[in-house]
Design a protein around this motif. Sequence first.
Motif, PDB file in Angstrom:
ATOM      1  N   PRO A 395      56.451  51.776  48.974  1.00  0.00           N
ATOM      2  CA  PRO A 395      57.012  50.582  49.626  1.00  0.00           C
ATOM      3  C   PRO A 395      56.477  50.398  51.040  1.00  0.00           C
ATOM      4  CG  PRO A 395      58.607  52.357  49.684  1.00  0.00           C
ATOM      5  CD  PRO A 395      57.443  52.871  48.885  1.00  0.00           C
ATOM      6  N   ILE A 396      55.210  50.087  51.167  1.00  0.00           N
ATOM      7  CA  ILE A 396      54.593  49.861  52.469  1.00  0.00           C
ATOM      8  C   ILE A 396      53.553  48.768  52.306  1.00  0.00           C
ATOM      9  CG2 ILE A 396      52.857  51.656  52.116  1.00  0.00           C
ATOM     10  CD1 ILE A 396      52.916  52.187  55.102  1.00  0.00           C
ATOM     11  N   ASP A 397      53.363  47.973  53.316  1.00  0.00           N
ATOM     12  CA  ASP A 397      52.479  46.821  53.207  1.00  0.00           C
ATOM     13  C   ASP A 397      51.010  47.212  53.379  1.00  0.00           C
ATOM     14  OD1 ASP A 397      51.845  44.185  52.831  1.00  0.00           O
ATOM     15  OD2 ASP A 397      52.013  43.671  54.950  1.00  0.00           O
ATOM     16  N   LEU A 398      50.581  48.194  52.588  1.00  0.00           N
ATOM     17  CA  LEU A 398      49.177  48.609  52.619  1.00  0.00           C
ATOM     18  C   LEU A 398      48.463  48.288  51.319  1.00  0.00           C
ATOM     19  CD1 LEU A 398      48.921  52.098  54.402  1.00  0.00           C
ATOM     20  CD2 LEU A 398      47.795  49.982  55.060  1.00  0.00           C
ATOM     21  N   THR A 399      49.232  48.054  50.273  1.00  0.00           N
ATOM     22  CA  THR A 399      48.641  47.889  48.944  1.00  0.00           C
ATOM     23  C   THR A 399      47.588  46.785  48.921  1.00  0.00           C
ATOM     24  OG1 THR A 399      50.611  48.723  47.826  1.00  0.00           O
ATOM     25  CG2 THR A 399      49.120  47.360  46.537  1.00  0.00           C
ATOM     26  N   GLN A 400      47.943  45.584  49.376  1.00  0.00           N
ATOM     27  CA  GLN A 400      46.999  44.474  49.359  1.00  0.00           C
ATOM     28  C   GLN A 400      45.792  44.753  50.248  1.00  0.00           C
ATOM     29  OE1 GLN A 400      47.075  41.875  47.323  1.00  0.00           O
ATOM     30  NE2 GLN A 400      48.973  42.566  46.398  1.00  0.00           N
ATOM     31  N   GLU A 401      46.035  45.418  51.394  1.00  0.00           N
ATOM     32  CA  GLU A 401      44.931  45.740  52.300  1.00  0.00           C
ATOM     33  C   GLU A 401      43.954  46.713  51.649  1.00  0.00           C
ATOM     34  OE1 GLU A 401      45.775  46.603  56.462  1.00  0.00           O
ATOM     35  OE2 GLU A 401      47.841  45.997  56.111  1.00  0.00           O
ATOM     36  N   ILE A 402      44.485  47.697  50.917  1.00  0.00           N
ATOM     37  CA  ILE A 402      43.623  48.680  50.265  1.00  0.00           C
ATOM     38  C   ILE A 402      42.755  48.011  49.213  1.00  0.00           C
ATOM     39  CG2 ILE A 402      43.619  50.669  48.686  1.00  0.00           C
ATOM     40  CD1 ILE A 402      46.047  51.720  50.263  1.00  0.00           C
ATOM     41  N   TRP A 403      43.377  47.209  48.343  1.00  0.00           N
ATOM     42  CA  TRP A 403      42.596  46.576  47.277  1.00  0.00           C
ATOM     43  C   TRP A 403      41.602  45.562  47.844  1.00  0.00           C
ATOM     44  CZ3 TRP A 403      42.318  49.515  43.498  1.00  0.00           C
ATOM     45  CH2 TRP A 403      43.421  50.151  42.930  1.00  0.00           C
ATOM     46  N   LYS A 404      42.002  44.859  48.909  1.00  0.00           N
ATOM     47  CA  LYS A 404      41.079  43.896  49.521  1.00  0.00           C
ATOM     48  C   LYS A 404      39.893  44.629  50.151  1.00  0.00           C
ATOM     49  CE  LYS A 404      39.403  40.063  50.974  1.00  0.00           C
ATOM     50  NZ  LYS A 404      38.683  39.199  49.987  1.00  0.00           N
ATOM     51  N   THR A 405      40.146  45.762  50.787  1.00  0.00           N
ATOM     52  CA  THR A 405      39.052  46.542  51.377  1.00  0.00           C
ATOM     53  C   THR A 405      38.109  47.053  50.301  1.00  0.00           C
ATOM     54  OG1 THR A 405      40.448  47.231  53.238  1.00  0.00           O
ATOM     55  CG2 THR A 405      38.500  48.575  52.779  1.00  0.00           C
ATOM     56  N   TYR A 406      38.670  47.547  49.191  1.00  0.00           N
ATOM     57  CA  TYR A 406      37.824  48.010  48.090  1.00  0.00           C
ATOM     58  C   TYR A 406      36.982  46.854  47.549  1.00  0.00           C
ATOM     59  CZ  TYR A 406      40.413  52.432  47.915  1.00  0.00           C
ATOM     60  OH  TYR A 406      40.967  53.643  48.220  1.00  0.00           O
ATOM     61  N   GLU A 407      37.605  45.669  47.464  1.00  0.00           N
ATOM     62  CA  GLU A 407      36.854  44.505  46.995  1.00  0.00           C
ATOM     63  C   GLU A 407      35.703  44.189  47.941  1.00  0.00           C
ATOM     64  OE1 GLU A 407      37.696  39.841  46.986  1.00  0.00           O
ATOM     65  OE2 GLU A 407      38.884  40.879  45.443  1.00  0.00           O
ATOM     66  N   ASN A 408      35.953  44.239  49.228  1.00  0.00           N
ATOM     67  CA  ASN A 408      34.885  43.977  50.202  1.00  0.00           C
ATOM     68  C   ASN A 408      33.730  44.962  50.026  1.00  0.00           C
ATOM     69  OD1 ASN A 408      36.368  41.896  51.333  1.00  0.00           O
ATOM     70  ND2 ASN A 408      37.207  43.158  52.980  1.00  0.00           N
ATOM     71  N   ILE A 409      34.078  46.223  49.731  1.00  0.00           N
ATOM     72  CA  ILE A 409      33.049  47.246  49.574  1.00  0.00           C
ATOM     73  C   ILE A 409      32.239  47.026  48.298  1.00  0.00           C
ATOM     74  CG2 ILE A 409      32.650  49.717  49.172  1.00  0.00           C
ATOM     75  CD1 ILE A 409      35.057  50.262  51.024  1.00  0.00           C
ATOM     76  N   TYR A 410      32.929  46.827  47.157  1.00  0.00           N
ATOM     77  CA  TYR A 410      32.142  46.704  45.927  1.00  0.00           C
ATOM     78  C   TYR A 410      31.384  45.381  45.874  1.00  0.00           C
ATOM     79  CZ  TYR A 410      36.126  44.267  43.475  1.00  0.00           C
ATOM     80  OH  TYR A 410      37.132  43.424  43.083  1.00  0.00           O
ATOM     81  N   VAL A 411      31.944  44.314  46.422  1.00  0.00           N
ATOM     82  CA  VAL A 411      31.210  43.048  46.469  1.00  0.00           C
ATOM     83  C   VAL A 411      29.964  43.193  47.332  1.00  0.00           C
ATOM     84  CG1 VAL A 411      31.265  40.672  47.335  1.00  0.00           C
ATOM     85  CG2 VAL A 411      33.152  41.529  45.933  1.00  0.00           C
ATOM     86  N   SER A 412      30.071  43.913  48.449  1.00  0.00           N
ATOM     87  CA  SER A 412      28.902  44.105  49.316  1.00  0.00           C
ATOM     88  C   SER A 412      27.812  44.898  48.610  1.00  0.00           C
ATOM     89  CB  SER A 412      29.316  44.805  50.616  1.00  0.00           C
ATOM     90  OG  SER A 412      29.708  46.147  50.396  1.00  0.00           O
ATOM     91  N   PHE A 413      28.200  45.867  47.777  1.00  0.00           N
ATOM     92  CA  PHE A 413      27.193  46.617  47.021  1.00  0.00           C
ATOM     93  C   PHE A 413      26.530  45.737  45.971  1.00  0.00           C
ATOM     94  CE2 PHE A 413      29.164  50.713  48.461  1.00  0.00           C
ATOM     95  CZ  PHE A 413      28.001  51.278  48.944  1.00  0.00           C
ATOM     96  N   PHE A 414      27.331  44.931  45.268  1.00  0.00           N
ATOM     97  CA  PHE A 414      26.741  44.043  44.270  1.00  0.00           C
ATOM     98  C   PHE A 414      25.775  43.057  44.926  1.00  0.00           C
ATOM     99  CE2 PHE A 414      30.695  44.929  41.607  1.00  0.00           C
ATOM    100  CZ  PHE A 414      30.011  45.711  40.698  1.00  0.00           C
ATOM    101  N   GLN A 415      26.155  42.508  46.069  1.00  0.00           N
ATOM    102  CA  GLN A 415      25.271  41.579  46.774  1.00  0.00           C
ATOM    103  C   GLN A 415      24.007  42.284  47.247  1.00  0.00           C
ATOM    104  OE1 GLN A 415      27.878  40.092  49.833  1.00  0.00           O
ATOM    105  NE2 GLN A 415      28.618  38.406  48.554  1.00  0.00           N
ATOM    106  N   CYS A 416      24.163  43.527  47.690  1.00  0.00           N
ATOM    107  CA  CYS A 416      23.019  44.302  48.156  1.00  0.00           C
ATOM    108  C   CYS A 416      21.989  44.486  47.047  1.00  0.00           C
ATOM    109  CB  CYS A 416      23.496  45.665  48.664  1.00  0.00           C
ATOM    110  SG  CYS A 416      22.176  46.877  48.952  1.00  0.00           S
ATOM    111  N   PHE A 417      22.430  44.939  45.895  1.00  0.00           N
ATOM    112  CA  PHE A 417      21.491  45.275  44.834  1.00  0.00           C
ATOM    113  C   PHE A 417      21.063  44.062  44.023  1.00  0.00           C
ATOM    114  CE2 PHE A 417      23.553  49.421  45.638  1.00  0.00           C
ATOM    115  CZ  PHE A 417      22.414  50.119  45.993  1.00  0.00           C
ATOM    116  N   ASP A 418      21.798  42.959  44.155  1.00  0.00           N
ATOM    117  CA  ASP A 418      21.383  41.720  43.500  1.00  0.00           C
ATOM    118  C   ASP A 418      20.383  40.947  44.334  1.00  0.00           C
ATOM    119  OD1 ASP A 418      22.937  42.164  41.320  1.00  0.00           O
ATOM    120  OD2 ASP A 418      24.557  40.823  41.911  1.00  0.00           O
TER     121      ASP A 418
END
Length: 449
Positions: A395-418
């Motif tokens: 019960p802490i307001d970190l869940t959305q931040e964690i998933w959003k950060t992970y999304e930023n990371i994997y999207v950046s990798f996909f953009q990098c290699f694409d």
Amino acid sequence: MVCLLLIMFALVFNIATSNGSNCPNPQWIEQSLEKIYVPGAAIIVVNATHVLYEQAVGHKSLSPREPIDIDKSIFSLASISKTFIGIAVMQLVEQELVDLDTDINQYLSEPQRRIFHPRYPSHSITLRKLLSHSASISINRQEEDTFFKSGDEAFNESLADMCFKYVNPNTSNWLPKPPGSVSLYSNQGSSLAALVVERIAKMSYSDYVEQKILKPIGIDITKTGVRLSDFENINDLVKSYAYAPNVVYFENYHRAMSQLNITQISDNFPTWLHISPFSLSGYPAGLWRMSARALSVYLRMFLNNGSSILRSQSIAEIRTVVGGGVIPLYNQWPASNTTIQRRLEYALSWYWVTASNGDRYFGHAGELPGMAHVMLVNKNNIGVIILSNADTNAPIDLTQEIWKTYENIYVSFFQCFDSDSIHASAFRAKGDLFGLFTAIALLFRFVIA
């Protein structure tokens, strides 16, 4: 000759140091994870033939402090475990031992414990519905919390007993809709599909995955498992943590998971909570344990269209959205935030997710107390794995931040290699380039001598 070698050296150096603006900086990744209180993470990017990038961040243990190791640190995979169920079922389909659209009672052979929706008994529960979360099985969060047990205690109950206890017509664990008409994510439905594998294969589901999936693709099964007792050195397991900003948070977490051993790293707040190793009833849906390296081998099998263990047609079936995308998602709690769920389209134990930028990726995420992961592939057959011992359940307001950060990371990798094959080659070849640098240096020394 010397001039030629100097030119080669300069070209290699230029490729190695020019990763492009789209490619994530390792320091940026570390800082991003630190901001959202992630103790440690293992990140690997692959295509069908190579490891393109890897990075170990932070710690598998905060006390004593021990770093994450890509090869040796064993993570509990959480719901990424479900992807093995889809692979196993399709192997049985290829052998014509099961059919995706046949009533599962035919395979369970339990006439006294038949499984059906009490309000819609004529609507069969099938493997396709179970794997795509469209069997109309509801979520009983209070009961699901009791499935977590300290140590290996959860394995005192068989997979069959857990399934028949939770998913039977005499319980209220059903949605008010016919099977096949709506979808709602179900751990128990996935475990029930694994039970079908167990019954048809006439071996435990865990043995099946190791012998029929992991071992044939070259994964060392002595370093994988579901039980703590499966591992010779339990210190290889990544420890589970949750960040506690205050004592109220700690009390709430302890109240929700009182059956688990949860302790503070320090007496003062904010602090980290250590969640001692635990097991899970319905383990096929969320408790496979292995290293990031081993999981990357598994993902490369998938990117290779099944490699030696599955036909390409079966991989295509796994990728296909069940119901053609017209089966609506059922919102069991209308007032809750269902942003993530609305972005999912269920296939067979894997799913499609639409990122904030509109791009679609295929794979699975997973979360357990003290674990949060992502394993996704894109349209160009690039795969990204992020395994971490962060917590998104509390019960802490970190869940959305964690998933959003992970999304930023994997999207950046996909953009990098694409974006540029040269950039991809530079990332992939960090080990190869080191060897090339060494070879050129030795040759240079030989010529000078």
